[in-house]
Design a protein around this motif. Structure first.
Motif, PDB file in Angstrom:
ATOM      1  N   ASP A 261      58.970  36.819  41.985  1.00  0.00           N
ATOM      2  CA  ASP A 261      58.913  36.120  40.700  1.00  0.00           C
ATOM      3  C   ASP A 261      58.101  34.838  40.846  1.00  0.00           C
ATOM      4  O   ASP A 261      58.254  34.100  41.828  1.00  0.00           O
ATOM      5  N   GLY A 262      57.248  34.583  39.874  1.00  0.00           N
ATOM      6  CA  GLY A 262      56.474  33.354  39.882  1.00  0.00           C
ATOM      7  C   GLY A 262      55.062  33.516  40.406  1.00  0.00           C
ATOM      8  O   GLY A 262      54.254  32.587  40.279  1.00  0.00           O
ATOM      9  N   GLN A 339      45.881  30.615  39.522  1.00  0.00           N
ATOM     10  CA  GLN A 339      47.193  30.062  39.850  1.00  0.00           C
ATOM     11  C   GLN A 339      47.055  29.055  40.978  1.00  0.00           C
ATOM     12  O   GLN A 339      46.477  29.362  42.020  1.00  0.00           O
ATOM     13  N   GLU A 343      51.844  26.055  43.685  1.00  0.00           N
ATOM     14  CA  GLU A 343      52.827  26.732  42.831  1.00  0.00           C
ATOM     15  C   GLU A 343      53.189  28.095  43.408  1.00  0.00           C
ATOM     16  O   GLU A 343      54.363  28.488  43.428  1.00  0.00           O
ATOM     17  N   ALA A 344      52.194  28.819  43.905  1.00  0.00           N
ATOM     18  CA  ALA A 344      52.452  30.139  44.489  1.00  0.00           C
ATOM     19  C   ALA A 344      53.289  30.024  45.760  1.00  0.00           C
ATOM     20  O   ALA A 344      54.188  30.840  45.999  1.00  0.00           O
ATOM     21  N   GLU A 346      55.521  27.759  46.483  1.00  0.00           N
ATOM     22  CA  GLU A 346      56.906  27.488  46.108  1.00  0.00           C
ATOM     23  C   GLU A 346      57.594  28.752  45.619  1.00  0.00           C
ATOM     24  O   GLU A 346      58.791  28.965  45.884  1.00  0.00           O
ATOM     25  N   ALA A 347      56.857  29.627  44.926  1.00  0.00           N
ATOM     26  CA  ALA A 347      57.445  30.883  44.462  1.00  0.00           C
ATOM     27  C   ALA A 347      57.822  31.775  45.635  1.00  0.00           C
ATOM     28  O   ALA A 347      58.915  32.358  45.663  1.00  0.00           O
ATOM     29  N   THR A 350      60.784  30.120  47.601  1.00  0.00           N
ATOM     30  CA  THR A 350      62.039  30.260  46.858  1.00  0.00           C
ATOM     31  C   THR A 350      62.572  31.688  46.957  1.00  0.00           C
ATOM     32  O   THR A 350      63.777  31.906  47.146  1.00  0.00           O
ATOM     33  N   HIS A 351      61.672  32.663  46.852  1.00  0.00           N
ATOM     34  CA  HIS A 351      62.089  34.061  46.971  1.00  0.00           C
ATOM     35  C   HIS A 351      62.724  34.326  48.337  1.00  0.00           C
ATOM     36  O   HIS A 351      63.793  34.955  48.421  1.00  0.00           O
TER      37      HIS A 351
END
Length: 464
Positions: A261-262, A339, A343-344, A346-347, A350-351
């Protein structure tokens, strides 16, 4: 009645007649093992820079040729040596910046090479050797095009030319942004040609209009304070290998598409590209299915991918009946153009943290981020390079997306926002850059040199 040869004809003829010399010079560069990675002999990178500087000086075109390095921000280190050459534009004439890099990838397992990696070898219309395509051919395409323009135009040359041949692109371009800042006045240009991409095939030229970004880091998974006997504790204690396998498997769905996600996906039309072509160009084995969904080129150009490119764990040779306490892997993600890489990252992070099995402890190190790139195709320079390609190759060019990354282009955009950036190259899909048996298609190289020389000739006639 015969037509009178034009200046453009003279440039083309000069480019063609200079190909044998350019290939000989390329062979000499390939013989230099200029690997900028830690642990390699960096004096060879210096020797490569000196050889390129000599070639630049011998063109007789540049007012100044220097070997320069820059600081690596946040450290006390200096970057690898680059070549910086320049000549001032005549009043009212534009300036073009020509970029390539002279460092190369490590060769890997030499047993997989059909000929010595640093001994240039011609077979079946291709020149084999590490750096023969990526990117010493880019270096020589610039040098050969400048030579052709000089030979045809002589003292009438008014185009401003800056030449920047980097020495650490394969090793991460750690000093690139600082180098741009330190040398901004010399590097400032109306048009920037980055010769580090590829073509549609060996016959058809391409302008790269999109590049994926990259996110790379080392993930370490820990479950134990120390190794333990697998017979005594296996079945009750989760070892790090089990945890790592379970964790990594969550990154993809059943089709092999990224399931994080993200991570963005870009919607854009792509040319026809068959599974048969994919199998041929990638070496996909019979019976092994492609992964992902959507058009094949859409998966490569516009969707994210995640690859495990390295692993530290007990080897097969050293395997014992032991529960491993830690396992480390290198994760390389390619992200959709547009993108931001931060930001990528962190996605992905986080996953992984959310899916860590059995409470395994995760650490993230050696993070390397690079933003993707989308070309503004509305500028006059884009039409100029397309016309030069069509004339030089005899085939209309295509607009190409590339699944790989050239992160430093974001630095060029930031430092020189008004410049038109053209991403070109001399590689074809069978070049095997970064892999054993890297090679350059000789006809592609010839056409690339002619095309760039014609582009320089047009810019030399342009008056603002």
């Amino acid at each position: 009645m015969t037509s009178t040869p034009t200046r453009r004809d003279a440039v083309r003829d000069a480019a063609l007649s200079g190909i044998p010399t350019a290939l000989a010079d390329l062979g000499a560069l390939v013989r230099i093992p200029s690997v900028a990675f830690p642990g390699f002999d960096h004096s060879e990178v210096r020797r490569s820079a000196e050889a390129v500087a000599t070639l630049a000086r011998e063109t007789g075109v540049f007012d100044d040729v220097r070997i320069v390095d820059a600081a690596v921000p946040g450290t006390e280190e200096r970057g690898m040596p680059a070549v910086l050459a320049s000549r001032a534009a005549a009043p009212g004439r534009p300036t073009i910046l020509l970029y390539a890099h002279h460092d190369v990838q490590p060769v890997g397992d030499e047993a997989l090479w059909d000929s010595p990696p640093f001994e240039p070898t011609v077979r079946d219309g291709r020149l084999y050797g590490r750096g023969a395509a990526d990117d010493k051919a880019g270096v020589m395409a610039h040098i050969a095009a400048v030579r052709a323009l000089r030979d045809a135009v002589g003292d009438d040359l008014g185009l401003g030319i800056a030449l920047f041949i980097e020495g650490e692109e394969e090793a991460g371009s750690r000093s690139f942004a600082q180098f741009l800042s330190d040398n901004a006045q010399t590097l400032r240009a109306d048009v920037i040609v980055v010769a580090d991409s590829g073509n549609w095939d060996a016959r058809t030229p391409a302008l790269t209009v999109s590049l994926r970004g990259n996110v790379r880091f080392t993930l370490t998974v820990r479950t134990l304070d120390h190794a333990s006997h697998s017979g005594m504790f296996g079945g009750a204690v989760p070892d790090a290998m089990l945890a790592t396998i379970r964790l990594l498997s969550t990154l993809w769905d059943a089709d092999g598409a990224v399931a994080v996600d993200g991570l963005a996906r870009r919607e854009a039309a792509t040319p026809e590209y068959s599974e048969e072509t994919l199998r041929d160009e990638a070496g996909l084995l019979d019976g092994v299915s492609p992964i992902g969904t959507g058009s094949i080129l859409g998966r490569i150009w516009n969707q994210p991918s995640v690859t495990v490119t390295g692993i530290d764990a007990p080897s097969v040779k050293n395997a014992s009946n032991t529960l491993s306490p830690t396992v480390s892997v290198v994760i390389s993600a390619r992200i959709a153009p547009g993108q931001p890489a931060a930001e990528a990252y962190e996605a992905v992070r986080t996953h992984l943290e959310r899916h860590a099995p059995f409470g395994a402890r995760l650490t993230f190190d050696d993070v390397d981020l690079g933003d993707g790139f989308l070309v503004d195709t509305s500028g006059w320079a884009v039409e100029s390079v397309r016309a030069a390609f069509a004339e030089g190759y005899g085939v209309d060019p295509v607009d190409l997306g590339v699944g790989g990354s050239i992160p430093f282009i974001a630095d060029l955009v930031r430092e020189f926002p008004s410049a038109q950036i053209l991403v070109t190259g001399v590689e074809d899909p069978h070049a095997r850059a970064h892999a054993p048996n890297e090679s350059l298609h000789l006809d592609t190289f010839r056409n690339a040199v002619v095309s760039e020389a014609l582009l320089l000739e047009e810019l030399d006639r342009r008056v603002s």
